[in-house]
Scaffold this active site. Sequence first.
Site, PDB file in Angstrom:
ATOM      1  N   CYS B  84       5.440  -3.246   2.168  1.00 27.68           N
ATOM      2  CA  CYS B  84       4.094  -3.780   1.900  1.00 27.68           C
ATOM      3  C   CYS B  84       4.083  -4.909   0.866  1.00 27.68           C
ATOM      4  O   CYS B  84       3.099  -5.637   0.750  1.00 27.68           O
ATOM      5  CB  CYS B  84       3.166  -2.657   1.454  1.00 27.68           C
ATOM      6  SG  CYS B  84       3.103  -1.317   2.657  1.00 27.68           S
ATOM      7  N   HIS B 336      -5.448  -4.196   4.758  1.00 31.61           N
ATOM      8  CA  HIS B 336      -4.021  -4.183   4.459  1.00 31.61           C
ATOM      9  C   HIS B 336      -3.207  -4.667   5.666  1.00 31.61           C
ATOM     10  O   HIS B 336      -2.649  -3.870   6.420  1.00 31.61           O
ATOM     11  CB  HIS B 336      -3.610  -2.768   4.038  1.00 31.61           C
ATOM     12  CG  HIS B 336      -2.191  -2.655   3.569  1.00 31.61           C
ATOM     13  ND1 HIS B 336      -1.476  -3.716   3.063  1.00 31.61           N
ATOM     14  CD2 HIS B 336      -1.336  -1.584   3.535  1.00 31.61           C
ATOM     15  CE1 HIS B 336      -0.250  -3.312   2.739  1.00 31.61           C
ATOM     16  NE2 HIS B 336      -0.141  -2.033   3.022  1.00 31.61           N
TER      17      HIS B 336
END
Lengths: 387, 387
Positions: B84, B336
Amino acid sequence: MRKVAVVGIGSTKYGKSDKTCVEMFAEAGMDAMHDANTTPKDVEALYLGNVLGDYEEDSMNIAPFCAAEIGLKNVPATKFETACSSATAAFRDAYTAIAAGLADIVMAGGTERALLMGTALATKTFAMGTETRYEQKTGITFPGVFGMMANAYSKKYNIPMDKLKELMAMVAVKNHHNGAMNPKAHLGKEITLEKALNAPMIADPLNLYSCCPFSDGASACILATEDVAKKLTDTPIWVAGTGMGSAGPLYMQKDITKVIAREAAAQMAYKQAKLEPKDIDLCELHDCFTIAEIAATEGLGFFKIGEGWKGVEEGETSLDGRIPVNTSGGLKSKGHPIGATGVGQVYEIVTQLRGEAGPRQVDGAEIGYIDTLGGDLAAVVNIILRR
Amino acid sequence: MRKVAVVGIGSTKYGKSDKTCVEMFAEAGMDAMHDANTTPKDVEALYLGNVLGDYEEDSMNIAPFCAAEIGLKNVPATKFETACSSATAAFRDAYTAIAAGLADIVMAGGTERALLMGTALATKTFAMGTETRYEQKTGITFPGVFGMMANAYSKKYNIPMDKLKELMAMVAVKNHHNGAMNPKAHLGKEITLEKALNAPMIADPLNLYSCCPFSDGASACILATEDVAKKLTDTPIWVAGTGMGSAGPLYMQKDITKVIAREAAAQMAYKQAKLEPKDIDLCELHDCFTIAEIAATEGLGFFKIGEGWKGVEEGETSLDGRIPVNTSGGLKSKGHPIGATGVGQVYEIVTQLRGEAGPRQVDGAEIGYIDTLGGDLAAVVNIILRR
């Protein structure tokens, strides 16, 4: 920019391994630290190439685990992915960090477990390096891309296909001859011209012996700033220049016998190093297919465009030739553990420039060139090292 | 090292997109170049985050194609993958290249099409960010990792679970409140505390509203050296410091309520910037789960260890609080898009430091902090920007 040297190298043997990517990398990384007279607490960051870890072993964020496995303490650990040139891209950013002053000692490397997948899954996943919207839908895989390159090369430079097939086979014979002297090589055995010419067809005109293997393996090296390098070793190998180039999808490229990403990368690397092709003593380049070696020797300026084939025909790229190419055996014989390959090439050039290459040593080698190609001619990273 | 500034930003709206990763990135990249008063011929390299392009759309070597799509001519184009935190890692190496003197103007960004996969494949592939040999075999996925963190936090700091659940719900309510003022947000709507508390359970004690969504999206920014930055814009936003840290597998970590990779990253960033936590005016941090925001506010030094929960309870992390956190809505509300998230955070901090954040503007914001976490607490990248 600060001066940067390679002060340590390590590599597994390439070939089939029962180890995981992390375990293979640990072997290469520990060897590199030992070779550099460093310990884990000295190494400030890890720059790692790994391409298909997610398909090979469900592992997508492998750099921190590689760092932890060899005792690097909470250091920046980054994974690079530019297909087959991933480790070379990692090396270039490792070099940049030291040149900038962000760190004094870092590790670059790569690890890959490509054999594990088997040919079918490897071929499918490798093909994901091509452009998605239009190219993949034609069903093209990498042997197809380079088969097209060979056909275009034959036509453009008016070289009869039978002649080009023989030249490509000579590249394979040369690289296997070199690889047979390399204890790290995956397919470290001599082959005959006859065998190379009569292998099963893969993607016309490329046959099995025109193609490099998939390999498992890992390679690593330690880079350091000038002050540190001189303390650690009597034989620092300096980074003289680096370059990197890219290109769009194949359908945007006018002539696939030339790799425009390479032209951009080489121009950048030569300019930074203040060197010309004639200054280079030896070269490790991306012979994923034998035609790719011929094209690369032109793109890097060792031969005129359209005349790279003369290099192998006249023995100029042989060990005792004017510009020895792939003294390690290259991808063809040494092997191709995708995400590790670029630092594997660094391993060979450093070994040669140190004068430690044994029976395959190039006498008086002072300046070596590294060239790695990623994807369907889309990415190229070049590095020039000097004694 | 040379001074470096962010001189241009661009971003798609996060959420569901019918575009490919390359097409989304083109929108963000063109916007960033326009915002920076640059054209494609000015931009010397691309540093790109993209994590699961191979699973999303069979694309593993996407950086060259993103570069070509927006007209960058054969420039170095590198893909970064630290789960991420990939785009933040890309930003850090883009910064390093300019600081070193390797380039004067480069682009950093990320693109991801995570929604496309659907929850089942996304959950399976995200889980490949965990350690392979032992952890994945337990069946753990990321909600499980952070569920364990919440349980450990409750026990260690003696906070009754009902109380912690309410605090976590307050984080969700705050971030949705901010996101409702952000036109780029994926879930840009207010939610009530009651709704947040009573959502379906995912991984005890985390419920649906404790978890950020998967999003499609792309973000980009232009970085430039001091001389160039001053010519291009009246509001350069300077890179004051960067840091990056890593950690081994969870089984090697003694206390998962603390993220040791973050401690290493923050120490490095503060030291380089010659700043302390009290100097920071606002922060975008990695609230992949609401408990992760509470832990991060401690790890970055805004609150004492074990007291991060007071930030949300006492309103200190609200828009008008002492240290506003996730003014964009954070991962929770803004969304996200994994490989793009880090540069999306840069987008928000630059917008705030320029004073262009409209209804969610933090008055007098001069110094902003960016924190992105990758994998199962294995990688953290931090960036400090200042006006």
